[in-house]
Design an enzyme around this catalytic site. Structure first.
Site, PDB file in Angstrom:
ATOM      1  N   CYS A  90     -57.419-124.611  -7.533  1.00  7.56           N
ATOM      2  CA  CYS A  90     -56.250-125.386  -7.116  1.00  7.56           C
ATOM      3  C   CYS A  90     -56.097-125.423  -5.597  1.00  7.56           C
ATOM      4  O   CYS A  90     -55.187-126.066  -5.069  1.00  7.56           O
ATOM      5  CB  CYS A  90     -54.983-124.855  -7.779  1.00  7.56           C
ATOM      6  N   CYS A 103     -51.727-117.832 -11.170  1.00  8.87           N
ATOM      7  CA  CYS A 103     -50.919-117.625  -9.958  1.00  8.87           C
ATOM      8  C   CYS A 103     -50.497-116.164  -9.837  1.00  8.87           C
ATOM      9  O   CYS A 103     -50.466-115.602  -8.742  1.00  8.87           O
ATOM     10  CB  CYS A 103     -49.668-118.500  -9.980  1.00  8.87           C
TER      11      CYS A 103
END
Lengths: 129, 184
Positions: free
Chosen positions: A37, A106
């Site tokens: 990402c 994350c």
């Protein structure tokens, strides 16, 4: 996908954004990134003479969950010893922020950032892991 | 162009066999090669889309119609993947049956620090004048082109330089992200 209230809160009012002097012997800097990402995260801890993390700062370029995860861990890190800090696991972050499965990476990034900051601090003090 | 660096395609395309793994190079009749001719790719793409255009299948049976639609959407997907130099590299590795680690890979602190600096620079975008913005765009463009060069070289080695390829692909994804983050 809806973000939880806690993620939104950290995203809108991130805690402890900023930087510490990375040349300072008391400061450990962790740099991590997620290629998929393109997220980049910097996490810094300042450890006092008693071995307690007295300050923590972060800067994250990435999605809301990545920002919330790093913001949350800076809150958690303050007042902890290095040993206690290593106990923080990504699942704790997932649970606290109610992260959906697609955002688990994350929290992994934030855990890696803690490890990386501690490793940097320890290498400055001649401890190799 | 002599394709001395082209890899040998598998004898049968799983794509047309209904296999689960498509080889997009073969779909467009291109050599299994990192450095592809983008004009040729675009031509082959248009040609394939002409062949499977729904208008040509109005009198065909339902099965053939569905197959044409499926091929058309796969051609779109394939074109998108081969056109982009990062996804093309990832796909080529898949075609070569080489696995690469795209997640949880350790990146050098210097590289990450540089990414931070890029982001910080982009954050000041609104205060930059047009020539500073141009410069930033150009720098990122150059950065991307560096990676094309590195990857082309790594794929040209025999055996291919897998470790470098993995590294360049991982790093390059950050640059791509930065470029998409650039305001217009």
């Amino acid at each position: 996908m809806a973000y939880s209230e806690k993620v939104i809160d950290h995203y809108e009012n991130p805690r402890n954004v900023g930087s510490l002097d990375k040349e300072d012997k008391q400061v450990g800097t962790g740099m991590v990134g997620a290629p998929a990402c393109g997220d980049v995260m910097r996490l810094q801890i300042k450890v006092n003479d008693d071995g307690i993390i007295e300050d923590a700062k972060f800067k994250t370029y990435g999605c809301g969950s990545a920002i919330a995860s790093s913001s949350l861990v800076t809150e958690w890190l303050k007042g902890k010893s290095i040993d206690e800090a290593t106990q923080i696991k990504n699942v704790d972050i997932v649970n606290e922020l109610a992260l959906p499965p697609v955002k688990i990476h994350c929290s992994v990034l934030a855990e890696d950032a803690i490890k990386s900051a501690i490793a940097d601090y320890q290498s400055k003090h001649g401890i190799n892991n | 162009m002599v394709d001395e660096y082209a890899f040998e395609n598998p004898p049968q395309s799983p794509f047309f066999k209904g296999g689960s793994f498509p080889n997009f190079f073969q779909l467009f009749n291109l050599p299994l090669h990192y450095a592809i001719d983008l004009n040729q790719l675009a031509d082959r793409y248009r040609e394939l889309q002409r062949q499977v255009h729904p208008d040509r299948f109005v009198r065909a049976d339902v099965q053939a119609q569905e197959r044409a639609i499926e091929l058309s959407s796969q051609a779109n997907e394939a074109y998108k993947i081969l056109k982009n130099p990062v996804s093309r590299a990832i796909h080529l590795m898949e075609c070569l049956n080489e696995s690469i680690q795209l997640e949880g890979k350790k990146l050098s602190p210097d590289f990450l620090m540089k990414q931070m600096e890029w982001h910080e620079k982009i954050e000041t975008w609104s205060s930059l004048n047009e020539s500073q913005r141009d410069q930033l765009r150009r720098l990122l463009q150059q950065e991307g082109e560096n990676y094309i060069g590195q990857l082309t070289a790594a794929f040209a080695q025999r055996p291919i330089d897998k470790i470098s390829i993995e590294k360049w692909i991982n790093e390059w994804q950050f640059i791509e992200k930065l470029r998409t983050d650039l305001p217009d």
